[in-house]
Each structure stands twice: as C-alpha cells, then as structure tokens.
Design an enzyme around this catalytic site. Structure first.
Site, PDB file in Angstrom:
ATOM      1  N   VAL A  71       0.811  -1.228   0.000  1.00 27.69           N
ATOM      2  CA  VAL A  71       0.000   0.000   0.000  1.00 27.69           C
ATOM      3  C   VAL A  71       0.844   1.278   0.000  1.00 27.69           C
ATOM      4  O   VAL A  71       0.300   2.377  -0.078  1.00 27.69           O
ATOM      5  CB  VAL A  71      -1.023   0.036   1.173  1.00 27.69           C
ATOM      6  CG1 VAL A  71      -2.002  -1.127   1.074  1.00 27.69           C
ATOM      7  CG2 VAL A  71      -0.331   0.070   2.528  1.00 27.69           C
ATOM      8  N   ASN A  97      -7.282  -0.578   6.187  1.00 26.74           N
ATOM      9  CA  ASN A  97      -6.997  -1.336   7.407  1.00 26.74           C
ATOM     10  C   ASN A  97      -5.522  -1.738   7.553  1.00 26.74           C
ATOM     11  O   ASN A  97      -5.061  -1.958   8.668  1.00 26.74           O
ATOM     12  CB  ASN A  97      -7.892  -2.582   7.408  1.00 26.74           C
ATOM     13  CG  ASN A  97      -7.443  -3.634   8.384  1.00 26.74           C
ATOM     14  OD1 ASN A  97      -7.716  -3.556   9.578  1.00 26.74           O
ATOM     15  ND2 ASN A  97      -6.717  -4.638   7.886  1.00 26.74           N
ATOM     16  N   SER A 150      -6.805   3.378  15.912  1.00 28.78           N
ATOM     17  CA  SER A 150      -6.408   2.597  17.086  1.00 28.78           C
ATOM     18  C   SER A 150      -6.774   3.402  18.327  1.00 28.78           C
ATOM     19  O   SER A 150      -6.981   4.625  18.232  1.00 28.78           O
ATOM     20  CB  SER A 150      -4.885   2.379  17.043  1.00 28.78           C
ATOM     21  OG  SER A 150      -4.412   1.885  18.280  1.00 28.78           O
ATOM     22  N   TYR A 163       3.775   5.278  15.384  1.00 29.93           N
ATOM     23  CA  TYR A 163       2.442   4.667  15.266  1.00 29.93           C
ATOM     24  C   TYR A 163       1.370   5.619  15.807  1.00 29.93           C
ATOM     25  O   TYR A 163       0.331   5.827  15.173  1.00 29.93           O
ATOM     26  CB  TYR A 163       2.462   3.357  16.062  1.00 29.93           C
ATOM     27  CG  TYR A 163       1.260   2.456  15.910  1.00 29.93           C
ATOM     28  CD1 TYR A 163       1.201   1.494  14.901  1.00 29.93           C
ATOM     29  CD2 TYR A 163       0.194   2.526  16.797  1.00 29.93           C
ATOM     30  CE1 TYR A 163       0.101   0.632  14.789  1.00 29.93           C
ATOM     31  CE2 TYR A 163      -0.900   1.673  16.693  1.00 29.93           C
ATOM     32  CZ  TYR A 163      -0.936   0.725  15.693  1.00 29.93           C
ATOM     33  OH  TYR A 163      -2.025  -0.126  15.583  1.00 29.93           O
ATOM     34  N   ALA A 165       1.475   8.843  16.088  1.00 31.02           N
ATOM     35  CA  ALA A 165       1.300   9.993  15.188  1.00 31.02           C
ATOM     36  C   ALA A 165       0.482   9.593  13.965  1.00 31.02           C
ATOM     37  O   ALA A 165      -0.424  10.315  13.536  1.00 31.02           O
ATOM     38  CB  ALA A 165       2.664  10.538  14.765  1.00 31.02           C
ATOM     39  N   LYS A 167      -1.735   7.151  13.739  1.00 29.00           N
ATOM     40  CA  LYS A 167      -3.123   6.857  14.106  1.00 29.00           C
ATOM     41  C   LYS A 167      -3.889   8.129  14.480  1.00 29.00           C
ATOM     42  O   LYS A 167      -5.082   8.243  14.179  1.00 29.00           O
ATOM     43  CB  LYS A 167      -3.177   5.829  15.236  1.00 29.00           C
ATOM     44  CG  LYS A 167      -2.597   4.454  14.843  1.00 29.00           C
ATOM     45  CD  LYS A 167      -3.332   3.825  13.662  1.00 29.00           C
ATOM     46  CE  LYS A 167      -2.913   2.392  13.407  1.00 29.00           C
ATOM     47  NZ  LYS A 167      -3.625   1.785  12.270  1.00 29.00           N
ATOM     48  N   ILE A 196      -6.332  -6.469  20.328  1.00 25.66           N
ATOM     49  CA  ILE A 196      -7.042  -7.517  19.591  1.00 25.66           C
ATOM     50  C   ILE A 196      -6.045  -8.630  19.228  1.00 25.66           C
ATOM     51  O   ILE A 196      -4.884  -8.346  18.902  1.00 25.66           O
ATOM     52  CB  ILE A 196      -7.653  -6.947  18.271  1.00 25.66           C
ATOM     53  CG1 ILE A 196      -8.414  -5.626  18.518  1.00 25.66           C
ATOM     54  CG2 ILE A 196      -8.545  -7.995  17.604  1.00 25.66           C
ATOM     55  CD1 ILE A 196      -9.678  -5.716  19.358  1.00 25.66           C
TER      56      ILE A 196
HETATM   57  P1  NAI Z   1      -2.364  -8.147  11.207  1.00 26.33           P
HETATM   58  O1  NAI Z   1      -0.888  -8.130  11.222  1.00 26.33           O
HETATM   59  O2  NAI Z   1      -3.065  -9.398  11.565  1.00 26.33           O
HETATM   60  O3  NAI Z   1      -2.908  -7.641   9.803  1.00 26.33           O
HETATM   61  C1  NAI Z   1      -2.351  -6.517   9.154  1.00 26.33           C
HETATM   62  C2  NAI Z   1      -2.200  -6.839   7.686  1.00 26.33           C
HETATM   63  O4  NAI Z   1      -1.721  -5.654   7.017  1.00 26.33           O
HETATM   64  C3  NAI Z   1      -1.190  -7.959   7.423  1.00 26.33           C
HETATM   65  O5  NAI Z   1      -1.760  -8.991   6.656  1.00 26.33           O
HETATM   66  C4  NAI Z   1      -0.069  -7.260   6.686  1.00 26.33           C
HETATM   67  O6  NAI Z   1       0.571  -8.073   5.702  1.00 26.33           O
HETATM   68  C5  NAI Z   1      -0.806  -6.090   6.043  1.00 26.33           C
HETATM   69  N1  NAI Z   1       0.128  -5.033   5.661  1.00 26.33           N
HETATM   70  C6  NAI Z   1       1.117  -4.481   6.436  1.00 26.33           C
HETATM   71  N2  NAI Z   1       1.817  -3.624   5.700  1.00 26.33           N
HETATM   72  C7  NAI Z   1       1.286  -3.622   4.452  1.00 26.33           C
HETATM   73  C8  NAI Z   1       1.613  -2.957   3.252  1.00 26.33           C
HETATM   74  N3  NAI Z   1       2.646  -2.098   3.185  1.00 26.33           N
HETATM   75  N4  NAI Z   1       0.856  -3.189   2.164  1.00 26.33           N
HETATM   76  C9  NAI Z   1      -0.189  -4.079   2.213  1.00 26.33           C
HETATM   77  N5  NAI Z   1      -0.530  -4.743   3.315  1.00 26.33           N
HETATM   78  C10 NAI Z   1       0.210  -4.519   4.429  1.00 26.33           C
HETATM   79  O7  NAI Z   1      -2.794  -6.984  12.228  1.00 26.33           O
HETATM   80  P2  NAI Z   1      -4.200  -6.345  12.621  1.00 26.33           P
HETATM   81  O8  NAI Z   1      -4.139  -6.116  14.066  1.00 26.33           O
HETATM   82  O9  NAI Z   1      -5.341  -7.071  12.043  1.00 26.33           O
HETATM   83  O10 NAI Z   1      -4.068  -4.908  11.927  1.00 26.33           O
HETATM   84  C11 NAI Z   1      -5.110  -4.278  11.215  1.00 26.33           C
HETATM   85  C12 NAI Z   1      -5.174  -2.806  11.604  1.00 26.33           C
HETATM   86  O11 NAI Z   1      -5.602  -2.681  12.952  1.00 26.33           O
HETATM   87  C13 NAI Z   1      -3.830  -2.088  11.528  1.00 26.33           C
HETATM   88  O12 NAI Z   1      -4.019  -0.811  10.938  1.00 26.33           O
HETATM   89  C14 NAI Z   1      -3.433  -1.941  12.987  1.00 26.33           C
HETATM   90  O13 NAI Z   1      -2.602  -0.825  13.198  1.00 26.33           O
HETATM   91  C15 NAI Z   1      -4.791  -1.766  13.632  1.00 26.33           C
HETATM   92  N6  NAI Z   1      -4.842  -2.019  15.070  1.00 26.33           N
HETATM   93  C16 NAI Z   1      -4.543  -3.244  15.596  1.00 26.33           C
HETATM   94  C17 NAI Z   1      -4.658  -3.466  16.955  1.00 26.33           C
HETATM   95  C18 NAI Z   1      -4.410  -4.808  17.578  1.00 26.33           C
HETATM   96  O14 NAI Z   1      -4.363  -4.920  18.801  1.00 26.33           O
HETATM   97  N7  NAI Z   1      -4.243  -5.860  16.822  1.00 26.33           N
HETATM   98  C19 NAI Z   1      -5.055  -2.385  17.861  1.00 26.33           C
HETATM   99  C20 NAI Z   1      -5.353  -1.157  17.199  1.00 26.33           C
HETATM  100  C21 NAI Z   1      -5.239  -0.989  15.855  1.00 26.33           C
END
Ligand code: NAI
Length: 259
Positions: A71, A97, A150, A163, A165, A167, A196
């Site tokens: 992305v 996301n 987040s 992160y 900044a 978010k 999560i």
């Molecule tokens: P995850 O690691 O399970 O999923 C994130 C996905 O984003 C991964 O499949 C990864 O390959 C993909 N990704 C990362 N960089 C990328 C790039 N440059 N291009 C395309 N895809 C890319 O993690 P999760 O937790 O499901 O993350 C989803 C969102 O939720 C993120 O924005 C994260 O910051 C946010 N978040 C997560 C929290 C948690 O506790 N898990 C808490 C608050 C926010």
C-alpha cells in the site's frame, strides 16, 4: 403518525475493498462482508496469502478477488483500484486497514526510517486509496469510507510515537473527509480497536496479554478480530447513512476506564 421508515441492513451486491485483508481484522472483515453478500477485493502484500483468503471466502460461498499490493506503492494503488472497478463494476465500500507495529524510541538510531514507514503504510496509503476510489465512491448510492486507527489515536504508549502519530493522523483525516465528502453522499468514519488477537499482537505471550487485559480492559480480555469486523459492518450498512465523521473505539471499554 408517520410510518417508521424501513432502512436496509443489507450490503448484498455491494463492492468492498479491504486492505491488509490477509490477516487479523482485515481478513475477518473480508469474511464478514462476503458472508453478507458483498463482493470483496482482498488486498495484502503477498499473492499466496491473498489467494488463501480468497479461497476461504469462496469455499464459504462468498465472492472475492485478490490483489497483491504494497500500500506504499502509489501508482499500484491507482492501478489496482481501477482493476477492482473493472472487475466488479464499481466500488461502494473502502476499508483502509493495513498496518504494522512500529515501536521505536524517539532517541534511538533509525527512528526516521520507522517514522516514514509508519506514516506511509498507515496514513498516506489511506489518503491515496481514498483519492483513487473517490470517483467510484461518489457514483455509489451509499459510498462508505472506514479508516482503521487505534486507541493509540486517542492516547499514547511510551516508545510508540511513529504509530501514535500515524493513528492520530488517521482520525484527523477521517474527520476532514467526513466534512468534505458529506455533500457527495460519501461517509467517512474511523474504527479504533483496542488490544485484539491478530498478527500484530501474536508475539506478545498469552500471560502478558492476560496481565495487561485484566489491568486495563473492563472486559478483562483481548478482543477477537471478528468482534471488530462486525462493528465495521454496522458502519457500512445502508441504514447507517447518518453516521459520519465519528471515531468508534472497539476496545472492551479500555478508553473509559480510570481505575
Ligand atoms: P495483522 O498483522 O493481523 O494484519 C495486518 C495486515 O496488514 C497484514 O496482513 C499485513 O501483511 C498487512 N500489511 C502491512 N503492511 C502492508 C503494506 N505495506 N501493504 C499491504 N498490506 C500490508 O494486524 P491487525 O491487528 O489485524 O491490523 C489491522 C489494523 O488494525 C492495523 O491498521 C493496525 O494498526 C490496527 N490495530 C490493531 C490493533 C491490535 O491490537 N491488533 C489495535 C489497534 C489498531
């Protein structure tokens, strides 16, 4: 009395794009949307992981197609969004996301690289997807943008400033989009997950997760990606047409707990 209006609770036939959809909350969101009859564009870094999620969705009777895309690739975003429009005949729902953990102490070497990465993946990409998708979202009768921020968009954990900044920026971007695009009939809202169980948090040992959750989260546990995906679904329903510019914590009550 006027009859109570019946608003649609269905996204059947809508086209939805979800970034970071190979894992965690993105994958759960892609599944939930497809279960509800949407056609889902699955975007993530690696082709094999994207294909695996598309296969899962198809095996469950849903419709999906996958694109491997970093992305941070601005030209790639324009190309892929165009291909999604051609494949599915439009775009109604955009879920920004994709994200990653970017802990880095402000005084530590290499900080600026982490800062740039955090903002590229978790803020600039959101803006670029919105710009690329906008003509199709405007054409949709119910254009929806959901940006994933987040609880780090409200407060901060020490050592996490890139992160935090990014978010905080996502919340600001969402509010700006809400006021700018409202007249076009496109809504923009923000989901703010708390702790999560996903790829990002899988390195944290269960014992540590439990200690944290018992201390900080009224529900005393980490959330599951499906619990966030269903809130995202509720935001994109046609019936949620008057919801615009809000930030919704999905955190088991963490943000409102003082003691
Ligand atoms: P995850 O690691 O399970 O999923 C994130 C996905 O984003 C991964 O499949 C990864 O390959 C993909 N990704 C990362 N960089 C990328 C790039 N440059 N291009 C395309 N895809 C890319 O993690 P999760 O937790 O499901 O993350 C989803 C969102 O939720 C993120 O924005 C994260 O910051 C946010 N978040 C997560 C929290 C948690 O506790 N898990 C808490 C608050 C926010």
């Amino acid at each position: 009395m006027e009859p109570v209006k019946k608003l649609s609770r269905s996204i059947r036939g809508k086209v939805a794009l979800v970034t970071g959809a190979a894992s965690g909350m993105g994958r759960a969101t892609a599944h939930v949307f497809a279960d509800e009859g949407a056609k889902v564009a699955v975007i993530d870094l690696k082709q094999d992981r994207v294909d695996a999620v598309v296969k899962e969705i198809e095996a469950a009777g849903g419709e999906a197609a996958g694109w491997a895309l970093d992305v941070t690739d601005g030209e790639g975003i324009v190309r892929v969004v165009k291909e999604i429009g051609e494949r599915f005949g439009g775009l109604d729902i955009l879920v920004n996301n994709a994200g990653l953990a970017t802990f880095h102490g402000i005084g530590e070497p290499g900080y600026e690289e982490t800062w740039a990465r955090a903002l590229d993946v978790m803020l600039t990409a959101h803006m670029r997807f919105v710009r690329a998708a906008l003509p199709m979202l405007k054409k949709s009768s119910e254009g929806r943008i959901v940006n994933v921020a987040s609880t780090e968009g409200f407060g901060a954990t020490p050592g996490n400033s890139p992160y935090v900044a990014a978010k905080h920026g996502v919340i600001g971007l969402t509010r700006a989009l809400a006021v700018e695009l409202g007249r076009e009939g496109v809504t923009a809202n923000c989901i703010c997950p708390g702790p999560i169980r996903t790829g990002i948090t899988q390195g944290i040992p269960d014992e540590q997760k439990e200690i944290f959750a018992k201390r900080r989260v009224p529900l005393r546990r980490y959330g599951f990606p499906e619990e966030v995906a269903h809130v995202t679904l509720s935001v994109v329903l046609p019936a949620s047409s008057y919801l615009n510019g809000v930030t919704i914590p999905v955190d088991g009550g963490m943000l409102v707990k003082n003691a």
